[in-house]
Design a protein around this motif. Sequence first.
Motif, PDB file in Angstrom:
ATOM      1  N   GLY A   1      33.767 -15.476  95.190  1.00  0.00           N
ATOM      2  CA  GLY A   1      33.468 -14.428  96.499  1.00  0.00           C
ATOM      3  C   GLY A   1      32.714 -12.900  95.193  1.00  0.00           C
ATOM      4  O   GLY A   1      32.761 -12.683  96.411  1.00  0.00           O
ATOM      5  N   SER A   2      32.502 -14.060  94.173  1.00  0.00           N
ATOM      6  CA  SER A   2      31.632 -12.637  93.463  1.00  0.00           C
ATOM      7  C   SER A   2      30.026 -12.353  94.017  1.00  0.00           C
ATOM      8  O   SER A   2      29.834 -11.433  94.233  1.00  0.00           O
ATOM      9  CB  SER A   2      31.253 -13.028  92.206  1.00  0.00           C
ATOM     10  OG  SER A   2      32.321 -12.711  91.173  1.00  0.00           O
ATOM     11  N   MET A   3      29.588 -13.562  95.057  1.00  0.00           N
ATOM     12  CA  MET A   3      28.075 -13.173  95.494  1.00  0.00           C
ATOM     13  C   MET A   3      28.290 -12.523  96.994  1.00  0.00           C
ATOM     14  O   MET A   3      27.280 -11.614  97.187  1.00  0.00           O
ATOM     15  CB  MET A   3      27.032 -14.131  95.288  1.00  0.00           C
ATOM     16  CG  MET A   3      26.577 -14.365  96.365  1.00  0.00           C
ATOM     17  SD  MET A   3      24.805 -13.803  95.488  1.00  0.00           S
ATOM     18  CE  MET A   3      24.594 -12.239  95.495  1.00  0.00           C
ATOM     19  N   LEU A   4      29.679 -13.303  97.103  1.00  0.00           N
ATOM     20  CA  LEU A   4      29.623 -12.599  98.707  1.00  0.00           C
ATOM     21  C   LEU A   4      30.226 -10.821  98.137  1.00  0.00           C
ATOM     22  O   LEU A   4      29.614 -10.476  99.779  1.00  0.00           O
ATOM     23  CB  LEU A   4      30.871 -13.194  99.181  1.00  0.00           C
ATOM     24  CG  LEU A   4      30.854 -14.101  99.436  1.00  0.00           C
ATOM     25  CD1 LEU A   4      32.225 -15.122  99.841  1.00  0.00           C
ATOM     26  CD2 LEU A   4      30.154 -14.471 100.763  1.00  0.00           C
ATOM     27  N   ALA A   5      31.209 -10.144  97.872  1.00  0.00           N
ATOM     28  CA  ALA A   5      31.207  -9.188  97.154  1.00  0.00           C
ATOM     29  C   ALA A   5      30.030  -8.705  96.774  1.00  0.00           C
ATOM     30  O   ALA A   5      29.904  -6.758  97.498  1.00  0.00           O
ATOM     31  CB  ALA A   5      32.230  -9.667  96.301  1.00  0.00           C
ATOM     32  N   SER A   6      29.539  -8.974  96.273  1.00  0.00           N
ATOM     33  CA  SER A   6      28.135  -8.360  96.357  1.00  0.00           C
ATOM     34  C   SER A   6      27.216  -7.764  97.557  1.00  0.00           C
ATOM     35  O   SER A   6      26.519  -6.756  97.885  1.00  0.00           O
ATOM     36  CB  SER A   6      26.902  -9.382  95.414  1.00  0.00           C
ATOM     37  OG  SER A   6      27.402  -8.877  94.316  1.00  0.00           O
ATOM     38  N   PHE A   7      27.387  -8.869  98.395  1.00  0.00           N
ATOM     39  CA  PHE A   7      26.373  -8.408 100.196  1.00  0.00           C
ATOM     40  C   PHE A   7      27.567  -7.769 100.796  1.00  0.00           C
ATOM     41  O   PHE A   7      26.300  -7.180 101.400  1.00  0.00           O
ATOM     42  CB  PHE A   7      25.472  -9.771 100.587  1.00  0.00           C
ATOM     43  CG  PHE A   7      24.681 -10.573  99.842  1.00  0.00           C
ATOM     44  CD1 PHE A   7      23.588 -10.351 100.832  1.00  0.00           C
ATOM     45  CD2 PHE A   7      24.569 -11.496  98.706  1.00  0.00           C
ATOM     46  CE1 PHE A   7      22.233 -10.606 100.034  1.00  0.00           C
ATOM     47  CE2 PHE A   7      23.293 -12.503  98.935  1.00  0.00           C
ATOM     48  CZ  PHE A   7      22.321 -12.202  99.027  1.00  0.00           C
ATOM     49  N   LYS A   8      28.963  -7.892 100.179  1.00  0.00           N
ATOM     50  CA  LYS A   8      29.416  -6.868 101.619  1.00  0.00           C
ATOM     51  C   LYS A   8      29.064  -5.521 101.087  1.00  0.00           C
ATOM     52  O   LYS A   8      29.439  -4.899 102.101  1.00  0.00           O
ATOM     53  CB  LYS A   8      30.953  -7.755 101.302  1.00  0.00           C
ATOM     54  CG  LYS A   8      31.816  -6.914 101.944  1.00  0.00           C
ATOM     55  CD  LYS A   8      33.343  -7.784 102.234  1.00  0.00           C
ATOM     56  CE  LYS A   8      34.566  -7.163 103.387  1.00  0.00           C
ATOM     57  NZ  LYS A   8      35.537  -7.772 103.148  1.00  0.00           N
ATOM     58  N   ARG A   9      28.994  -5.054  99.719  1.00  0.00           N
ATOM     59  CA  ARG A   9      28.468  -4.047  99.080  1.00  0.00           C
ATOM     60  C   ARG A   9      26.885  -3.336  99.628  1.00  0.00           C
ATOM     61  O   ARG A   9      27.477  -2.129  99.774  1.00  0.00           O
ATOM     62  CB  ARG A   9      29.074  -3.949  97.845  1.00  0.00           C
ATOM     63  CG  ARG A   9      30.003  -3.791  97.719  1.00  0.00           C
ATOM     64  CD  ARG A   9      29.894  -3.588  95.495  1.00  0.00           C
ATOM     65  NE  ARG A   9      30.048  -4.586  94.711  1.00  0.00           N
ATOM     66  CZ  ARG A   9      30.398  -5.229  93.950  1.00  0.00           C
ATOM     67  NH1 ARG A   9      31.526  -5.949  94.549  1.00  0.00           N
ATOM     68  NH2 ARG A   9      30.396  -6.689  93.623  1.00  0.00           N
ATOM     69  N   SER A  10      26.244  -4.854 100.353  1.00  0.00           N
ATOM     70  CA  SER A  10      24.909  -3.753 100.898  1.00  0.00           C
ATOM     71  C   SER A  10      25.244  -4.373 102.477  1.00  0.00           C
ATOM     72  O   SER A  10      24.016  -3.793 102.695  1.00  0.00           O
ATOM     73  CB  SER A  10      24.618  -5.390 100.249  1.00  0.00           C
ATOM     74  OG  SER A  10      24.103  -4.466  98.993  1.00  0.00           O
ATOM     75  N   GLY A  11      26.664  -4.130 103.348  1.00  0.00           N
ATOM     76  CA  GLY A  11      26.496  -4.112 104.133  1.00  0.00           C
ATOM     77  C   GLY A  11      26.518  -5.254 105.230  1.00  0.00           C
ATOM     78  O   GLY A  11      25.701  -5.118 106.387  1.00  0.00           O
TER      79      GLY A  11
END
Length: 410
Positions: A115-125
């Motif tokens: 989920g590293s990529m998911l976490a990055s997008f999640k931090r972007s809202g």
Amino acid sequence: MSQQAIRHDKHCRICGSEKVETVFKLTDTPLGDEFVRIENITQPVYPLELAMCLDCGYVYLPYIVNHEASYVDYVYVSGITVGLRSHYDEYAQEIVANFGLQPDSLIVDLGSNDGSMLASFKRSGMKVLGVEPATNIALQANQSGLPTINDFFTDKVASQILDEYGKARVVTANYMYANIDDVLSFTRSVARLLTDDGLFVIETGYHPEQMKIRMFDYIYHEHFSYFTVDVLDKLFSACGLKLVDVKKTKPKGGSIRVVAQLKEGSRPVNDRVRQLIEEERISGMRDPETYRKFANEITDSKNQLRDLLDKLKAEGKKIVGFGASHSTTTLIYHFGLAPYLDYLVDDNVLKHGTFSPGYHLPVYSAEKLNVALPDYVLILGWQHQNSIMGKHTLINGAKWIVPLPDLKII
């Protein structure tokens, strides 16, 4: 592990042509990341070679090992790769900014791993969803609050996502698109998921750049495909998509990030697409002889390294390897390095206490270097040489050996 099913495709898996030539035959290997806990286990080896379609230019593995075998006890996690999380943060921010994504837009990451990529997008809202076939890794992502479907991405899974979440504004596939067997069906299923203005964004290794640094060890059984921009352009078109942008990126020794939209999409095609396709033509990426020349260069590198290791062994020197991954298995087998190495070390704690595929070299923490003191440490993960040498200090006069792109002792 019991003998896995293996298939030999004599035709191109994209255009169907039978005009196919082998361009680089490597040493047969076991599955590259099949590090085992039991030393006395038999692991079969499989043919490993690159073929090229003379009609469309697609470069791929003609021998395909049952892909599900690779995910039974999967031990690679994105977060362990040096610099990858910060790369994903920049990547997500760039996609959000460049394409004007609104908060809570649905982002689906295929082969989402931890989920590293998911976490990055999640931090972007963004609203995020992953699809990951490795059960242990998918569980880890879900426990981290990153919703992940534990399955291979198929048309059935696409229908599940559409029913439960609706269409996606962006679908990403990071360093997994090359691992897809039926890439045509996969890509058509992605097209079904996209909103009318949706994007399919892929980041994948780019062999026209990797070959410049003699990086051949990205070739292993999980990587079925080796894409050029030219081939991706044709592939997307056959699946109802249009390639609209591409850029070179740094990870994995050289990568590309490509952006596609539905054929009816309104975005113009960036000039970079045409420019890179022309660059590929000039550098001979459609010519089988380019790859045969590359194979000969790799043989030269192998001979130089083995000559050095023979000399050191004759002097009674103790040599160990740093790195335990898919690519190091290819390197160990194709260069015939196992007889020279006493053991391996790696920073991935999931590999500690395991034995390497086939040769069963024991894998330890890097702390072992200060206990069972070697004379030389061969950096098998040579693409990460700077971060490895920056993180670890050798004692008692031990030296590093960097095998590629040019052999050196540090």
